[in-house]
Design an enzyme around this catalytic site. Structure first.
Site, PDB file in Angstrom:
ATOM      1  N   PHE A 124       0.915  -1.139  -0.157  1.00  0.00           N
ATOM      2  CA  PHE A 124      -0.003  -0.094  -0.166  1.00  0.00           C
ATOM      3  C   PHE A 124       1.054   1.224  -0.031  1.00  0.00           C
ATOM      4  O   PHE A 124       2.067   1.317   0.366  1.00  0.00           O
ATOM      5  CB  PHE A 124      -0.889   0.000   1.266  1.00  0.00           C
ATOM      6  CG  PHE A 124      -2.303  -0.093   0.789  1.00  0.00           C
ATOM      7  CD1 PHE A 124      -3.116  -1.227   0.523  1.00  0.00           C
ATOM      8  CD2 PHE A 124      -3.174   0.919   1.103  1.00  0.00           C
ATOM      9  CE1 PHE A 124      -4.304  -1.339  -0.060  1.00  0.00           C
ATOM     10  CE2 PHE A 124      -4.461   1.144   0.928  1.00  0.00           C
ATOM     11  CZ  PHE A 124      -4.933  -0.325   0.222  1.00  0.00           C
ATOM     12  N   GLN A 245      -7.809  14.640   3.270  1.00  0.00           N
ATOM     13  CA  GLN A 245      -7.084  13.958   2.455  1.00  0.00           C
ATOM     14  C   GLN A 245      -8.091  13.784   1.095  1.00  0.00           C
ATOM     15  O   GLN A 245      -9.164  13.398   1.408  1.00  0.00           O
ATOM     16  CB  GLN A 245      -6.871  12.336   2.925  1.00  0.00           C
ATOM     17  CG  GLN A 245      -6.280  11.581   1.932  1.00  0.00           C
ATOM     18  CD  GLN A 245      -5.572  10.287   2.702  1.00  0.00           C
ATOM     19  OE1 GLN A 245      -6.479   9.346   2.813  1.00  0.00           O
ATOM     20  NE2 GLN A 245      -4.405  10.354   2.986  1.00  0.00           N
ATOM     21  N   HIS A 247      -8.495  11.436  -1.801  1.00  0.00           N
ATOM     22  CA  HIS A 247      -8.061  10.016  -2.151  1.00  0.00           C
ATOM     23  C   HIS A 247      -7.709  10.114  -3.889  1.00  0.00           C
ATOM     24  O   HIS A 247      -8.592  10.651  -4.674  1.00  0.00           O
ATOM     25  CB  HIS A 247      -9.128   8.969  -1.951  1.00  0.00           C
ATOM     26  CG  HIS A 247      -8.578   7.471  -2.292  1.00  0.00           C
ATOM     27  ND1 HIS A 247      -8.327   6.841  -3.366  1.00  0.00           N
ATOM     28  CD2 HIS A 247      -8.409   6.707  -1.142  1.00  0.00           C
ATOM     29  CE1 HIS A 247      -7.996   5.843  -3.056  1.00  0.00           C
ATOM     30  NE2 HIS A 247      -8.175   5.450  -1.918  1.00  0.00           N
ATOM     31  N   LEU A 257     -15.312   5.337  -4.363  1.00  0.00           N
ATOM     32  CA  LEU A 257     -13.975   5.075  -4.121  1.00  0.00           C
ATOM     33  C   LEU A 257     -13.389   3.811  -4.865  1.00  0.00           C
ATOM     34  O   LEU A 257     -14.049   2.666  -4.898  1.00  0.00           O
ATOM     35  CB  LEU A 257     -13.641   4.800  -2.603  1.00  0.00           C
ATOM     36  CG  LEU A 257     -12.292   4.386  -2.240  1.00  0.00           C
ATOM     37  CD1 LEU A 257     -11.338   5.475  -2.516  1.00  0.00           C
ATOM     38  CD2 LEU A 257     -12.307   4.242  -0.632  1.00  0.00           C
ATOM     39  N   GLU A 260      -6.845   1.932  -2.857  1.00  0.00           N
ATOM     40  CA  GLU A 260      -5.572   1.928  -3.350  1.00  0.00           C
ATOM     41  C   GLU A 260      -5.059   0.606  -3.544  1.00  0.00           C
ATOM     42  O   GLU A 260      -3.842   0.150  -4.131  1.00  0.00           O
ATOM     43  CB  GLU A 260      -4.858   2.664  -1.952  1.00  0.00           C
ATOM     44  CG  GLU A 260      -3.369   2.948  -2.294  1.00  0.00           C
ATOM     45  CD  GLU A 260      -3.018   3.707  -1.076  1.00  0.00           C
ATOM     46  OE1 GLU A 260      -2.116   3.612  -0.466  1.00  0.00           O
ATOM     47  OE2 GLU A 260      -3.533   4.899  -0.882  1.00  0.00           O
ATOM     48  N   ARG A 291      -0.748   9.178  -0.535  1.00  0.00           N
ATOM     49  CA  ARG A 291      -1.974   9.547  -1.224  1.00  0.00           C
ATOM     50  C   ARG A 291      -1.801  11.256  -1.388  1.00  0.00           C
ATOM     51  O   ARG A 291      -2.439  11.535  -2.785  1.00  0.00           O
ATOM     52  CB  ARG A 291      -3.364   9.181  -0.333  1.00  0.00           C
ATOM     53  CG  ARG A 291      -3.515   7.789  -0.393  1.00  0.00           C
ATOM     54  CD  ARG A 291      -4.729   7.606   0.640  1.00  0.00           C
ATOM     55  NE  ARG A 291      -5.158   6.280   0.611  1.00  0.00           N
ATOM     56  CZ  ARG A 291      -6.049   5.800   1.192  1.00  0.00           C
ATOM     57  NH1 ARG A 291      -6.682   6.570   2.085  1.00  0.00           N
ATOM     58  NH2 ARG A 291      -6.119   4.375   1.009  1.00  0.00           N
ATOM     59  N   HIS A 358     -11.721  12.406   0.675  1.00  0.00           N
ATOM     60  CA  HIS A 358     -12.010  11.290   1.414  1.00  0.00           C
ATOM     61  C   HIS A 358     -11.910  10.910   3.001  1.00  0.00           C
ATOM     62  O   HIS A 358     -12.663   9.981   3.455  1.00  0.00           O
ATOM     63  CB  HIS A 358     -10.849  10.173   0.900  1.00  0.00           C
ATOM     64  CG  HIS A 358     -10.887   8.693   1.321  1.00  0.00           C
ATOM     65  ND1 HIS A 358     -11.864   7.979   0.796  1.00  0.00           N
ATOM     66  CD2 HIS A 358      -9.784   8.143   1.930  1.00  0.00           C
ATOM     67  CE1 HIS A 358     -11.646   6.672   1.649  1.00  0.00           C
ATOM     68  NE2 HIS A 358     -10.209   6.872   1.944  1.00  0.00           N
ATOM     69  N   ARG A 402      -2.608  10.848   6.034  1.00  0.00           N
ATOM     70  CA  ARG A 402      -2.780   9.575   6.286  1.00  0.00           C
ATOM     71  C   ARG A 402      -2.350   8.560   5.456  1.00  0.00           C
ATOM     72  O   ARG A 402      -2.661   8.621   4.158  1.00  0.00           O
ATOM     73  CB  ARG A 402      -4.348   9.182   6.758  1.00  0.00           C
ATOM     74  CG  ARG A 402      -4.523   7.655   7.052  1.00  0.00           C
ATOM     75  CD  ARG A 402      -5.809   7.451   7.449  1.00  0.00           C
ATOM     76  NE  ARG A 402      -6.892   7.629   6.316  1.00  0.00           N
ATOM     77  CZ  ARG A 402      -7.058   6.745   5.535  1.00  0.00           C
ATOM     78  NH1 ARG A 402      -6.434   5.688   5.390  1.00  0.00           N
ATOM     79  NH2 ARG A 402      -7.952   6.969   4.604  1.00  0.00           N
TER      80      ARG A 402
END
Length: 592
Positions: A124, A245, A247, A257, A260, A291, A358, A402
């Site tokens: 990730f 954030q 995304h 969404l 990721e 991100r 997000h 994050r």
């Protein structure tokens, strides 16, 4: 709608948890198993809470797929936060991560498995081995439905523990006494339209995020910042609200969404020239950079004319090269989303994607036990009787940005930690309920009565849409001082309009018009905090990318913002750079 103040129905519990997502139910499970009487309020049935939408995984340094340890995870999280994360809380989270995940496994969570029976882990963004040397496989996954599996697992365990759920209830306001202690909440039962007083020795806020203050959002419609609004109205600050954030991969035109985890499985981002452009921006981690980094890179490609589609407004996420077997096994929900919302089958064609709001990094200030804190006389002071966990809390483990999969980890680690802390404190400090504070109660009821009795005014949806449009325009992926300052003025004007919204249907049973009007009063608090804090932070850090000040300024801005609603003003406190047991990671340039 509201009964005479002295005759409102009352219910008493040891603990009231507001929110039934992953954090709320992990906390309530700990409390119920310890024998405390606990009530969990939720606007929706617990398994419809927004945790159900989390797809890619939950991070933990298990080392099942590649060498890993918690110290590398801590470094990645500090670096991902752009050094705005508190290193004591980050160490706590990363050290606790393996045990928290193994505990979920023992609860019956259906993780994907490797051939040897261990939990499957995928790479990730921003998660690395050996302090950034190469990507690491750290995301423990249940296909692309990890949040769904987690939420159902926790709900089943809570049912077994006889947790008391108040389903389709909306918390309205905190009740704080003259000492500043929290002694419960007022709450609306949607089925009847009645308001209750819920007395509690401890109140836990687990209300999730507030991404619905933007026009394009991956968030559910319930994510209206209710806990943040309640805390702000009670006189307590909100922390780091400038950091939101985006995304990288929301479906273009829909905002839904695309995890990721697609890039973790090998999916790649392409511009209109078929170029894998992330190799230019992040030569080491490429599509698996954090991100904020990927979102800005995508936005840059679009602004410079390399976007796809007839108007060049998006880039594409290619995964057909993974093959149908991998897609159907590891990413079945993503294929379904792409077909339904993007009108493409990713087995054959790439998915059109754009950065979409997000997650909120800021929120209600807490320590790593989940206790809400106020900054006073150069130190954090605990607010007795109040905890906050999950996305609504600023613990602060995410800082300015994050890392993916750290959100589900945040829920279970700090949900469990708060539960344990409450249980440990309960016998000594919380033998009886404190008296109800009449002034705090009157404030809540007067606020609701004013809305209820208003015969004419603006429509809730008109003002709500104006907030979303303003935030989208003035507080996006890239920001300028001119846009932000214009946004501060617009949001201030909209705050006045919120005071005059009304609804014509005064029926009591499941009146969604009433709920939406009450939600709007929470959304405006979040919008005010966000745009003002962003307009005053004269640097670029993590998700706050300010064109006028494109570099990070550690000398002046290595500090958390604190926004106060009653004065619409800001204060600041230092970042906690000292971990619990290990050496600090000092700030350095953030490259990938």
């Amino acid at each position: 709608m509201v009964a005479v103040k002295n005759s409102l129905p009352r219910r008493k519990f040891d603990v009231v948890v507001v929110g039934a997502g992953g954090a709320g139910m992990r906390c309530s499970l700990q409390l119920a198993q310890a024998g405390l009487s606990v009530a969990v309020l939720s606007k929706v049935f617990p398994t419809r809470s927004h945790t159900v939408a989390a797809q890619g995984g939950v991070s933990a340094s298990l080392g099942n797929m590649s060498e890993d340890n918690w110290y590398w995870h801590m470094y990645d999280t500090v670096k991902g936060s752009d050094w705005l994360g508190d290193q004591d809380a980050i160490e706590f989270m990363c050290r606790e991560a393996p045990n928290a995940v193994y505990e979920l496994e023992h609860f019956g969570m259906p993780f994907d498995r490797n051939a040897d029976g261990t939990i499957y882990q995928r790479p990730f963004g921003g998660h690395t081995a050996n302090f950034g040397e190469k990507p690491v496989q750290r995301a423990c996954a249940a296909a692309d439905r990890t949040g769904h599996a987690m939420l159902h697992t926790l709900y089943q365990r809570n049912v077994a523990a006889r947790t008391h759920f108040l389903v389709e209830w909306m918390a309205l306001d905190l009740l704080r006494d003259d000492d500043g202690d929290v002694v419960g909440v007022t709450a609306l039962e949607m089925e009847t339209g009645d308001i209750y007083i819920l007395e509690a020795k401890t109140t836990v806020m687990a209300t999730g995020g507030a991404g619905r203050i933007w026009a394009a959002s991956t968030n559910a419609f319930i994510n209206t910042g209710d806990g943040l609004g309640m805390v702000a109205r009670s006189g307590l600050p909100l922390e780091d609200m400038e950091f939101w954030q985006f995304h990288p991969t929301g479906v273009a035109g829909a905002g839904v969404l695309i995890t990721e985890g697609v890039r973790g499985e090998g999916g790649i981002l392409l511009n209109k020239n078929g170029e894998r452009f992330m190799e230019r921006y992040a030569p080491t981690l490429k599509d698996l950079a954090p991100r904020d980094f990927v979102s800005r890179s995508m936005d840059q490609e679009i602004k410079e004319g390399r976007g796809c589609g007839p108007d060049g407004s998006y880039v594409v996420l290619k995964l057909d090269h993974l093959g149908s077997d991998v897609i159907n096994k590891r990413l079945p929900s993503i294929r379904e989303i792409a077909i339904k919302f993007g009108n493409v089958d990713p087995i054959k064609d790439p998915i059109p994607v754009v950065p979409t709001i997000h997650y909120q990094m800021g929120g209600i200030p807490t320590n790593y036990h989940g206790q809400v804190v106020e900054w006073a006389d150069g130190a954090n002071r605990v607010v007795n009787g109040l905890y906050a966990i999950g996305e609504c809390a600023a613990t602060s483990v995410h800082g300015a940005n994050r890392l993916g999969t750290n959100s589900l980890l945040d829920l279970i680690v700090f949900g469990r930690a708060a539960g344990n802390h409450i249980v440990a404190a309960h016998p000594e400090r919380q033998k009886t309920h404190k008296p109800l504070p009449q002034q705090s109660l009157e404030f809540s009821l007067d606020r609701v009565n004013a809305l209820e009795s208003r015969a004419n005014g603006e429509k809730t949806q008109d003002v709500g849409n104006a907030i979303r449009v303003s935030m989208q325009r003035h507080c996006g992926v890239f920001r300028t001082l001119e846009l932000l300052e214009e946004g501060v003025g617009q949001i201030a004007d909209l705050a006045e309009r919120v005071k005059h919204v009304s609804f014509k249907d005064k029926s009591k049973v499941f009146n969604t018009a009433r709920i939406e009007a009450l939600e709007l009063s929470n959304m405006i608090e979040v919008a005010r905090a966000t745009v003002l804090a962003a307009s005053k932070r004269t640097e670029s850090r993590g998700a706050h990318a300010l064109d006028d000040f494109p570099t990070r300024d550690d000398e002046n801005w290595l500090k958390h913002s604190l926004w106060y609603s009653n004065t619409n003003s800001l204060d600041y406190k230092p970042v906690q750079m000292k971990p619990l047991t290990v050496d600090s990671f000092p700030p350095k340039a953030r490259t990938f």
